[in-house]
Design a protein around this motif. Structure first.
Motif, PDB file in Angstrom:
ATOM      1  N   VAL A  16       0.812  -1.218   0.000  1.00  0.00           N
ATOM      2  CA  VAL A  16       0.000   0.000   0.000  1.00  0.00           C
ATOM      3  C   VAL A  16       0.846   1.269   0.000  1.00  0.00           C
ATOM      4  N   ILE A  17       1.853   1.303   0.827  1.00  0.00           N
ATOM      5  CA  ILE A  17       2.611   2.533   1.033  1.00  0.00           C
ATOM      6  C   ILE A  17       4.056   2.324   0.597  1.00  0.00           C
ATOM      7  N   MET A  18       4.566   3.262  -0.213  1.00  0.00           N
ATOM      8  CA  MET A  18       5.964   3.251  -0.610  1.00  0.00           C
ATOM      9  C   MET A  18       6.713   4.251   0.273  1.00  0.00           C
ATOM     10  N   TYR A  19       7.817   3.811   0.841  1.00  0.00           N
ATOM     11  CA  TYR A  19       8.621   4.665   1.703  1.00  0.00           C
ATOM     12  C   TYR A  19       9.923   5.047   1.009  1.00  0.00           C
ATOM     13  N   ALA A  20      10.306   6.311   1.129  1.00  0.00           N
ATOM     14  CA  ALA A  20      11.613   6.808   0.695  1.00  0.00           C
ATOM     15  C   ALA A  20      12.336   7.238   1.962  1.00  0.00           C
ATOM     16  N   VAL A  21      13.492   6.630   2.221  1.00  0.00           N
ATOM     17  CA  VAL A  21      14.188   6.794   3.499  1.00  0.00           C
ATOM     18  C   VAL A  21      15.611   7.291   3.257  1.00  0.00           C
ATOM     19  N   GLY A  22      15.990   8.346   4.005  1.00  0.00           N
ATOM     20  CA  GLY A  22      17.363   8.834   3.937  1.00  0.00           C
ATOM     21  C   GLY A  22      17.700   9.451   2.593  1.00  0.00           C
ATOM     22  N   GLY A  23      18.968   9.305   2.187  1.00  0.00           N
ATOM     23  CA  GLY A  23      19.450   9.889   0.952  1.00  0.00           C
ATOM     24  C   GLY A  23      20.177  11.199   1.207  1.00  0.00           C
ATOM     25  N   PHE A  24      20.525  11.877   0.119  1.00  0.00           N
ATOM     26  CA  PHE A  24      21.294  13.110   0.240  1.00  0.00           C
ATOM     27  C   PHE A  24      20.981  14.027  -0.933  1.00  0.00           C
ATOM     28  N   ASN A  25      21.318  15.296  -0.749  1.00  0.00           N
ATOM     29  CA  ASN A  25      21.328  16.244  -1.861  1.00  0.00           C
ATOM     30  C   ASN A  25      22.644  17.001  -1.783  1.00  0.00           C
ATOM     31  N   SER A  26      22.774  18.095  -2.458  1.00  0.00           N
ATOM     32  CA  SER A  26      24.072  18.772  -2.516  1.00  0.00           C
ATOM     33  C   SER A  26      24.539  19.351  -1.180  1.00  0.00           C
ATOM     34  N   THR A  27      23.636  19.522  -0.219  1.00  0.00           N
ATOM     35  CA  THR A  27      24.026  20.164   1.039  1.00  0.00           C
ATOM     36  C   THR A  27      23.755  19.344   2.295  1.00  0.00           C
ATOM     37  N   ILE A  28      22.969  18.279   2.207  1.00  0.00           N
ATOM     38  CA  ILE A  28      22.553  17.589   3.426  1.00  0.00           C
ATOM     39  C   ILE A  28      22.414  16.082   3.201  1.00  0.00           C
ATOM     40  N   THR A  29      22.724  15.330   4.253  1.00  0.00           N
ATOM     41  CA  THR A  29      22.404  13.902   4.292  1.00  0.00           C
ATOM     42  C   THR A  29      21.161  13.768   5.167  1.00  0.00           C
ATOM     43  N   HIS A  30      20.173  13.036   4.672  1.00  0.00           N
ATOM     44  CA  HIS A  30      18.856  12.998   5.314  1.00  0.00           C
ATOM     45  C   HIS A  30      18.704  11.849   6.322  1.00  0.00           C
ATOM     46  N   ASN A  31      17.900  12.100   7.325  1.00  0.00           N
ATOM     47  CA  ASN A  31      17.333  11.050   8.161  1.00  0.00           C
ATOM     48  C   ASN A  31      15.811  11.050   8.007  1.00  0.00           C
ATOM     49  N   SER A  32      15.330  11.897   7.123  1.00  0.00           N
ATOM     50  CA  SER A  32      13.891  12.050   6.935  1.00  0.00           C
ATOM     51  C   SER A  32      13.301  10.864   6.176  1.00  0.00           C
ATOM     52  N   VAL A  33      12.014  10.672   6.376  1.00  0.00           N
ATOM     53  CA  VAL A  33      11.277   9.562   5.774  1.00  0.00           C
ATOM     54  C   VAL A  33       9.986  10.118   5.191  1.00  0.00           C
ATOM     55  N   GLU A  34       9.702   9.728   3.953  1.00  0.00           N
ATOM     56  CA  GLU A  34       8.460  10.133   3.320  1.00  0.00           C
ATOM     57  C   GLU A  34       7.708   8.897   2.853  1.00  0.00           C
TER      58      GLU A  34
END
Length: 104
Positions: A16-34
């Motif tokens: 049912v639900i797809m999760y996107a966890v962590g990752g990075f962009n040009s300025t930050i490494t994420h701990n966020s979850v969507e």
């Protein structure tokens, strides 16, 4: 998705639900979850992980999300019913030992 990210771990939980966890962009490494719900076509935020993950390895198993990032001394597990992440240092140590000795 509300945050631009590369290297996110992506998995589907309970079909049912797809999760996107962590990752990075040009300025930050994420701990966020969507979380993306297919029935509503909406992204929502879930509880953030305890640690950032530049390249996240996420596996859905038994109704939980499991972080299998092997280079840290901890692993995390997400329970969608409680919207919480727990840290499991013992499991991470066993995973590290298994990986080192089974790859030789």
């Amino acid at each position: 998705m509300t945050e631009l990210r590369a290297g996110a771990g992506v998995t589907v939980l309970n079909n049912v639900i797809m999760y996107a966890v962590g990752g990075f962009n040009s300025t930050i490494t994420h701990n966020s979850v969507e979380a993306y719900t297919s029935s509503t076509l909406q992204w929502t935020s879930a509880a953030p992980m305890n640690y950032t993950r530049k390249i996240a390895d996420i596996v859905a198993f038994n109704g939980l999300l499991n972080d299998s990032y092997k280079d840290l001394k901890s692993m995390e597990q997400y329970n969608p019913d409680t919207n919480t992440w727990s840290v499991d240092r013992i499991r991470a140590g066993l995973y590290t030992i298994h990986t080192r000795y089974s790859s030789n």
